[in-house]
Design an enzyme around this catalytic site. Structure first.
Site, short mmCIF file in Angstrom:
data_model
loop_
_atom_site.label_atom_id
_atom_site.label_comp_id
_atom_site.label_asym_id
_atom_site.label_seq_id
_atom_site.Cartn_x
_atom_site.Cartn_y
_atom_site.Cartn_z
N GLY B 17 0.84 -1.20 0.00
CA GLY B 17 0.00 0.00 0.00
C GLY B 17 0.87 1.25 0.00
O GLY B 17 2.05 1.20 -0.35
N PHE B 18 0.28 2.36 0.40
CA PHE B 18 1.03 3.61 0.40
C PHE B 18 2.29 3.52 1.26
O PHE B 18 3.36 3.97 0.86
CB PHE B 18 0.15 4.75 0.92
CG PHE B 18 -0.92 5.18 -0.04
CD1 PHE B 18 -0.58 5.78 -1.25
CD2 PHE B 18 -2.25 4.98 0.24
CE1 PHE B 18 -1.56 6.17 -2.15
CE2 PHE B 18 -3.25 5.37 -0.64
CZ PHE B 18 -2.90 5.97 -1.84
N VAL B 83 0.45 -13.84 3.86
CA VAL B 83 1.21 -14.18 5.06
C VAL B 83 0.30 -14.89 6.05
O VAL B 83 -0.81 -14.42 6.34
CB VAL B 83 1.84 -12.92 5.69
CG1 VAL B 83 2.49 -13.25 7.02
CG2 VAL B 83 2.85 -12.32 4.72
N GLU B 174 -18.37 10.29 -0.09
CA GLU B 174 -18.04 10.35 -1.51
C GLU B 174 -18.90 9.39 -2.32
O GLU B 174 -19.35 9.71 -3.42
CB GLU B 174 -16.54 10.08 -1.70
CG GLU B 174 -15.71 11.18 -1.01
CD GLU B 174 -14.21 11.12 -1.27
OE1 GLU B 174 -13.67 10.02 -1.38
OE2 GLU B 174 -13.59 12.20 -1.39
N GLN B 323 -1.51 10.06 3.63
CA GLN B 323 -0.38 10.93 4.00
C GLN B 323 0.47 10.37 5.15
O GLN B 323 1.69 10.22 4.98
CB GLN B 323 -0.88 12.35 4.32
CG GLN B 323 -0.94 13.25 3.10
CD GLN B 323 0.41 13.38 2.42
OE1 GLN B 323 1.46 13.45 3.06
NE2 GLN B 323 0.40 13.36 1.10
#
Lengths: 429, 429
Positions: B17-18, B83, B174, B323
């Site tokens: 991921g990020f 995993v 959203e 972030q």
């Protein structure tokens, strides 16, 4: 099925492929109530399916919502349905969502993969006639490389990286070329810890040349292009069995492979109730006259790949391609409108616009009615023609951008295993 | 797992991921052998999943092949693996494709949907945390409208067109906004034979305001935007059960609906062997110190949503957003390199770049550190920021084109049922 009664005659179209859509567009003037049935809610641009399988294009950009095509047409109905039976005696189709009376029925169901009765082959090989099938193949190809990394058994690893494509028509040729480019441009970078030179791409053709429906020059050149790309071309060889591990042939040649793509035959998608011997050809296509009427029926028509209109020029019907399908859809549409106005009908006459196949970057072959050419120019023409016939402005732009990107970067970024195909890789989602 | 021995210490990263990707990019200088494990072969840009569910974007353009991110990095290995267990005593991870020793282990597994033990809810509701889940939701929404056409039972039809989104965070807001725009702009054209005004979009929030992690002004404005779009906003209401037909709440309010989207909670994806009470928070996140080390371990780290780094400013850890995840990945990467060179380490400090949510066309809310704003400008900033952080040039261009097209045409063309979700619509492919 909740289709209201209408004072206009009801035309039921089965299938939203090139033929069905072309017909529907011609019937937008309200002379009829039109009901279009399809088991998908989208039209598939089949000529580009091989690019979905090989990660060059997103599936969504070669599909187009059927409802969107028909938006704004009055008295038009789309239903997501699978047709189970046609009752020709009472003008009624049975589907999984109910029955529907028709005044006129148009069969535009196209073709499906033909395994010629070999159930073992059918169970173990991959087809590439629909978007889900193409995505399954994309997943399998990528899964095989992931799995090849994990084994120390060289035979197993080679079988995982060995691709056998059966059928030397456009589908087989285009897929083989795309796989060869992936082998060359992407695999070494994506799998630095795998000796991807051992990957093999084989194309197996029963006849004595590839692209038998095209000119000899095109066949020759396509074969040369494929060999240049490192594809093993096998001619006069027929795959006779495949158990998921070993593909056997009519000779003593065999292939150890985990991926066999069967592109060696299609048959018409036949409908129960419309499969009478009297009007079905050997390849299961519906025999139609020059006004697209199925033999023996006044109000049942067939267009596109499923129809066989025999003529002097085409004793076995027209080639199974987008062009004849679209032209037939248009002609039938014009005739239905003309008939409703009491005007005279036009017998179908096929305007051959030629055929093309692309083998890879800068490599294509084109047989146009007036001239035949191969190479870079054919490749550009191929791209232009496919963009032109793709439905939807957004699709065209997205496909174009992808092609430009893939060309400049020697890349294909849609190499994603969104829905794993092998059990080994499946997760619950 | 066929990872060669290396003289460099081996860093095993679980999750692409990020956080995991940001870390991997920092470790490209060969001090380490890096092995990245993920159960998908692609990175998912989660903030745009709701646009996949609502047909605005192709799934492929918000996914990016992990192998491509790591192309050209020496001594990097990717493995498609799940995993199963971490053996902290012997520095070994067990996966479905074998076991792997590590010198350093970084857990970046992110979060999954939290149903708080309600198995009935889990079985009947839709989640939207992965691409396959988002595609399932896209199929279900479209299938419901196809089915609504077929029934004469008004209650059933309304239930098919009634959408209940549980959770008033960015995902819920959203999604509700996008559905409302579809109801307004697309349904009446796609389904002229259906009274789509009866379609309802409900968003149900347990607390007293939407977007509770943002400013009060943002919450207020988001609610106003949603109401303008015709969304029913329910606050201080908790959905307590859903049997697939009826959603019940903590009050006597209930909803007859065929589509309940559960976006009301996440929990960390925990790993067997790393779930000890001593180092796991109430929300199952791994407690880490300011150097990302999991409490009690020297060589096991956690970054991103799965990590809970408690501080004065963030007593319950950082917000679960892209972030903090990216910044943590980068900081850990820098620290690992610094450590290997004998340099001093930097404790993590989060630079808040703000947060945003989009509600619809020209409607977004943004809380930046210095100022807060809502409306058209916020919407443009939202788009720019999302394009900027999307991985891959091609993805950016394709997403941009789609957005421009959708904006100009008030359309979303990816409304395709590629893999049917309801049994009723499934075909064998």
């Amino acid at each position: 099925m909740n289709i209201p009664q209408s004072s206009n005659p009801r035309v039921v179209i089965i299938g939203g492929g090139f033929a069905g859509i072309a017909l529907a567009k011609k019937l937008s003037k309200q002379e009829f109530q039109v009901v279009l049935l399809d088991r998908h809610n989208y039209h598939t641009f089949q000529p580009l399916l091989y690019q979905v399988s090989t990660g060059g294009l997103e599936p969504d950009s070669i599909a187009y919502p059927i409802r969107k095509v028909l938006q704004g047409y009055p008295n038009f109905y789309f239903r997501l349905a699978e047709v189970l039976k046609v009752n020709t005696d009472v003008n009624l189709v049975d589907t999984n969502i109910g029955s529907l009376k028709f005044d006129k029925l148009v069969v535009a169901t196209g073709t499906e993969t033909n395994y010629f009765g070999n159930t073992e082959l059918e169970a173990n090989s991959m087809a590439m006639k629909t978007i889900p099938q193409s995505l399954n193949l994309r997943s399998l190809i990528l899964e095989n490389f992931e799995q090849a990394l994990l084994t120390d058994d060289l035979h197993e690893r080679e079988a995982l990286m060995n691709f056998v494509i059966v059928g030397g028509g456009p589908t087989g040729v285009e897929l083989a070329g795309a796989l060869a480019e992936i082998k060359k441009g992407i695999l070494p970078k994506d799998y630095p810890d795998l000796d991807t030179r051992r990957a093999q791409i084989n194309i197996v053709q029963g006849g004595d040349r590839l692209l038998p429906a095209m000119s000899e020059k095109a066949s020759e050149k396509a074969e040369a292009f494929l060999e240049e790309l490192g594809v093993n071309v096998w001619k006069k060889l027929r795959v006779s069995g495949y158990d998921g591990k070993l593909a056997t042939t009519n000779t003593d040649i065999s292939f150890r492979t985990e991926t066999l793509v069967w592109a060696a035959g299609v048959k018409a998608v036949s409908l129960k109730g419309l499969d009478g011997e009297a009007f079905v050809s050997r390849s299961k296509r519906l025999l139609v006259n020059e006004f697209h009427q199925v033999k023996g029926f006044d109000n049942i028509y067939a267009i596109g790949d499923v129809a066989q209109m025999e003529s002097e020029a085409f004793p076995h019907g027209h080639p199974m391609m987008a062009q004849p399908a679209m032209q037939q859809g248009e002609n039938l549409g014009n005739n239905l409108v003309a008939e409703s106005k009491g005007n005279s009908l036009k017998p179908f006459s096929y305007r051959d616009k030629g055929s093309m196949a692309t083998i890879g970057r800068n490599k294509a072959v084109a047989d146009l009615p007036k001239f035949k050419f191969q190479g870079v120019f054919a490749w550009f023409v191929w791209m232009f023609v496919h963009l032109y016939f793709l439905i939807g402005f957004r699709n065209r732009v997205v496909v174009f951008i992808n092609w430009v990107y893939n060309y400049i970067k020697f890349d294909r970024e849609a190499r994603l295993i969104i829905r794993p195909f092998k059990n080994h890789f499946k997760t619950k989602e």
